[in-house]
Design a protein around this motif. Structure first.
Motif, short mmCIF file in Angstrom:
data_model
loop_
_atom_site.label_atom_id
_atom_site.label_comp_id
_atom_site.label_asym_id
_atom_site.label_seq_id
_atom_site.Cartn_x
_atom_site.Cartn_y
_atom_site.Cartn_z
N ASP A 28 -9.81 -19.64 27.18
CA ASP A 28 -8.64 -18.97 26.61
C ASP A 28 -8.77 -17.45 26.73
O ASP A 28 -9.62 -16.95 27.46
CB ASP A 28 -8.45 -19.39 25.15
N CYS A 29 -7.92 -16.71 26.02
CA CYS A 29 -7.91 -15.25 26.14
C CYS A 29 -9.23 -14.65 25.65
O CYS A 29 -9.82 -15.13 24.67
CB CYS A 29 -6.76 -14.68 25.33
N SER A 88 -11.98 -12.03 24.01
CA SER A 88 -12.07 -11.09 22.90
C SER A 88 -12.48 -9.72 23.43
O SER A 88 -12.82 -9.57 24.61
CB SER A 88 -13.09 -11.59 21.87
N SER A 116 -6.04 -8.15 35.97
CA SER A 116 -6.00 -8.58 34.57
C SER A 116 -5.04 -9.74 34.38
O SER A 116 -5.35 -10.74 33.73
CB SER A 116 -5.61 -7.40 33.67
N SER A 117 -3.84 -9.63 34.98
CA SER A 117 -2.83 -10.68 34.84
C SER A 117 -3.28 -11.98 35.46
O SER A 117 -3.03 -13.06 34.94
CB SER A 117 -1.53 -10.20 35.48
N PHE A 166 -6.39 -13.37 33.28
CA PHE A 166 -6.08 -13.71 31.88
C PHE A 166 -4.57 -13.75 31.67
O PHE A 166 -4.00 -12.92 30.96
CB PHE A 166 -6.72 -12.68 30.94
N CYS A 207 -2.36 -12.96 28.36
CA CYS A 207 -3.26 -12.45 27.32
C CYS A 207 -3.06 -10.97 27.03
O CYS A 207 -3.52 -10.45 26.00
CB CYS A 207 -4.71 -12.70 27.71
N VAL A 240 -4.49 -8.40 28.45
CA VAL A 240 -5.74 -7.63 28.47
C VAL A 240 -5.43 -6.25 29.04
O VAL A 240 -4.93 -6.13 30.16
CB VAL A 240 -6.81 -8.34 29.31
#
Length: 425
Positions: free
Chosen positions: A101-102, A104, A126-127, A130, A133, A135
């Motif tokens: 999942d996303c 931390s 990033s896309s 994740f 998410c 990020v």
């Protein structure tokens, strides 16, 4: 009961691959990927405004105008970076570095230079890695010493060091280097000059300059390298063949044959010890600090995947500091394609011994042009850094942690180190 030879042979053929697979799987479970520090080049872009002016002056003709503003990441370039980010993140999840999942805040940190093309590339990565998410991509709004050459003038002694290094790399004499590369110059001239034009700038004598900050410029070769780079970018962008070298090349191999002068430009002006120490020490220092098993208070964010997105010259400095070279696919030696990246991985084995694996990875000319999805059967081009003491394993070439970290730090110039800040979300 006796087993007939054809049957025995068939049994061996069936069993041995399975045994090898089991052994490889057993060996791979001995190693755990702990951390990745990656420095990626931005994706495909049109020529920068400065390069366009330079190459149009030398060829005496207008070059194709792209749909994207000069110097900025294209939609095609975004997708190429996205495909690479998806492939990398899938591998990191399979190896247990990332969760499903996303992430931390203590798992991933993405930092780009101040340029639009690097920040847009970072957003694509990033896309892809994740999706959904959000990020963030971190970047400074002003000058960023992490990616930019130090300000200020070099001393006369430093300029002399830079000049001598460049002359040694070029073979001692600029004019002889130009003569050696005459077949490559002639090939580029035939492809790019307007029929009937003499293109006199192709034949002007080259000259070597040391700029005020100590960087090297080679008048003549610089513009030829910019042309080769623009051709490579145009092919990677999937522009129609008529818009690549004015229709004079129509295959990947044809484009590749026009790229060697770009390698020469790297060799003679960027891949030099003085320039690399001045331009790459801050970033290399941050990489070393991130890989350190005992992070210090002023170290980069202590995350599992620290991703920097910068320019080809940043990667050229880093590889020079590492004494790392490569030749991949149809690219000429030392080529740093759009989206290509230096990847530093820290591993731990079942006996708690640590190792470092360093690779350069990139998409091929065809993968970028066709936006080919990456997979185990259609992987990235990968070259591994190694030195005596490294070993081949199921997870790649692993080098002893202390020895590798010593080599990573060896050529850092402490005189240019300045504090580096990391913006928060």
């Amino acid at each position: 009961m006796l087993v007939k030879m054809p049957v025995l042979s068939a049994l061996i053929s069936a069993v041995l691959p399975a045994l090898f697979t089991l052994n490889a799987c057993a060996e791979s479970t001995q190693y755990q990927l702990e951390k990745v520090v990656e420095v990626s080049r931005h994706g495909v872009r049109p020529p920068t405004p400065g390069n366009r002016k330079q190459i149009e002056t030398v060829t005496q003709r207008s070059w194709p105008v792209w749909q994207t503003a000069d110097g900025e990441l294209t939609g095609h370039g975004y997708t190429g970076a996205w495909l690479k980010g998806q492939f990398e993140s899938q591998r990191y999840r399979q190896l247990g570095l990332l969760k499903a999942d996303c992430p931390s805040d203590d798992e991933v940190y993405i930092r780009a230079s101040t340029l639009q093309r690097t920040q847009a590339t970072a957003a694509a990565l990033s896309s892809a890695a994740f999706p959904g998410c959000g990020v963030p991509v971190h970047a400074l709004s002003g000058r960023d010493p992490l990616f930019q050459y130090p300000e200020g003038n070099a001393s006369p002694a430093e300029k002399q060091i830079a000049k001598q290094e460049a002359l040694k790399a070029i073979g001692g004499d600029v004019s002889r280097a130009q003569q050696r590369l005459e077949p490559q110059i002639a090939a580029l001239k035939r492809a790019l000059c307007h029929p009937g034009s003499t293109c006199p700038d192709f034949d002007r004598p080259w000259s070597l300059h040391v700029w005020s900050n100590g960087r090297i410029g080679i008048t003549g070769l610089d513009s030829l390298g910019a042309m080769a780079e623009t051709l490579r970018l145009a092919w990677s962008e999937n522009l129609p063949a008529a818009q690549v070298a004015f229709g004079q090349v129509s295959t990947t191999a044809g484009v590749a044959r026009l790229l060697p002068l770009l390698s020469a430009k790297y060799d003679y002006s960027n891949d030099l010890s003085y320039a690399a120490r001045r331009g790459g020490s801050i970033l290399m220092g941050q990489i070393a600090a991130a890989l350190d098993n005992h992070p210090q208070p002023d170290a980069p964010p202590d995350v599992r995947w620290l991703l920097y997105v910068a320019s080809d010259i940043n990667l050229a400095y880093l590889r020079t500091l590492l004494d790392f070279s490569w030749q991949q696919g149809e690219y000429p030696p030392g080529n740093i394609p759009p989206g290509g990246s230096l990847v530093f991985e820290r591993w731990r084995d079942s006996h708690q011994q640590r190792y470092i694996r360093v690779t350069f990875q990139a998409q091929s000319l065809d993968q970028l042009r066709q936006l080919t999805p990456l997979s185990q059967s259609n992987p990235l081009l990968i070259t591994e850094w190694q030195f005596p003491g490294c070993k081949t394993t199921a997870v790649g070439t692993l080098c002893p942690y202390d020895a590798a970290l010593t080599r990573i730090k060896k050529n850092i110039d402490p005189a240019v180190i300045v504090p580096v800040s990391y913006p928060k979300s």
